[in-house]
Design a protein around this motif. Sequence first.
Motif, PDB file in Angstrom:
ATOM      1  N   TRP A  29       0.807  -1.211   0.000  1.00 14.13           N
ATOM      2  CA  TRP A  29       0.000   0.000   0.000  1.00 14.13           C
ATOM      3  C   TRP A  29       0.848   1.272   0.000  1.00 14.13           C
ATOM      4  N   THR A  30       2.162   1.158   0.193  1.00 10.88           N
ATOM      5  CA  THR A  30       3.048   2.326   0.173  1.00 10.88           C
ATOM      6  C   THR A  30       3.803   2.448  -1.145  1.00 10.88           C
ATOM      7  N   MET A  31       3.538   1.574  -2.116  1.00 14.01           N
ATOM      8  CA  MET A  31       4.309   1.542  -3.357  1.00 14.01           C
ATOM      9  C   MET A  31       3.426   1.845  -4.557  1.00 14.01           C
ATOM     10  N   ASP A  32       4.086   2.046  -5.684  1.00 15.48           N
ATOM     11  CA  ASP A  32       3.384   2.329  -6.937  1.00 15.48           C
ATOM     12  C   ASP A  32       3.905   1.415  -8.031  1.00 15.48           C
ATOM     13  N   ASP A  35       6.223  -2.437  -8.574  1.00 13.86           N
ATOM     14  CA  ASP A  35       6.609  -2.812  -7.210  1.00 13.86           C
ATOM     15  C   ASP A  35       5.385  -3.098  -6.354  1.00 13.86           C
ATOM     16  N   ARG A  36       4.359  -2.290  -6.527  1.00 17.29           N
ATOM     17  CA  ARG A  36       3.116  -2.507  -5.770  1.00 17.29           C
ATOM     18  C   ARG A  36       2.499  -3.863  -6.102  1.00 17.29           C
ATOM     19  N   GLN A  37       2.464  -4.191  -7.378  1.00 14.29           N
ATOM     20  CA  GLN A  37       1.881  -5.459  -7.802  1.00 14.29           C
ATOM     21  C   GLN A  37       2.691  -6.641  -7.269  1.00 14.29           C
ATOM     22  N   ASN A  38       4.012  -6.562  -7.347  1.00 14.34           N
ATOM     23  CA  ASN A  38       4.858  -7.642  -6.837  1.00 14.34           C
ATOM     24  C   ASN A  38       4.662  -7.838  -5.338  1.00 14.34           C
ATOM     25  N   GLN A  40       2.093  -6.985  -3.545  1.00 16.21           N
ATOM     26  CA  GLN A  40       0.739  -7.465  -3.274  1.00 16.21           C
ATOM     27  C   GLN A  40       0.645  -8.968  -3.515  1.00 16.21           C
ATOM     28  N   ILE A  41       1.313  -9.449  -4.545  1.00 13.06           N
ATOM     29  CA  ILE A  41       1.339 -10.889  -4.811  1.00 13.06           C
ATOM     30  C   ILE A  41       1.967 -11.629  -3.637  1.00 13.06           C
ATOM     31  N   HIS A  42       3.096 -11.131  -3.142  1.00 16.64           N
ATOM     32  CA  HIS A  42       3.763 -11.787  -2.020  1.00 16.64           C
ATOM     33  C   HIS A  42       2.962 -11.663  -0.732  1.00 16.64           C
ATOM     34  N   PHE A  43       2.287 -10.534  -0.545  1.00 16.98           N
ATOM     35  CA  PHE A  43       1.420 -10.355   0.618  1.00 16.98           C
ATOM     36  C   PHE A  43       0.299 -11.393   0.614  1.00 16.98           C
TER      37      PHE A  43
END
Length: 72
Positions: A29-32, A35-38, A40-43
């Motif tokens: 939620w702090t990225m764009d 990087d955000r997508q990667n 989120q996948i790991h989360f």
Amino acid sequence: MLFGVYPTLGVLAIVGFLVPITVIMHDFWTMDGQDRQNEQIHFLKNAGLIGASLLFLSVSVGTWPLAVGVGL
């Protein structure tokens, strides 16, 4: 957990490790962008591991047929 030695404590240790690490390391939620997508996948991967661990916790209350016999 594999041999039935303290399975409840093993599952709680795994969940206790995964919950804070997931929130701290995969703060998508702090990225764009990519990087955000990667992240989120790991989360979501870690969230799935937490869910699977909790499933093992529900199974660990019974006796396991191949357990060594050490436990709470």
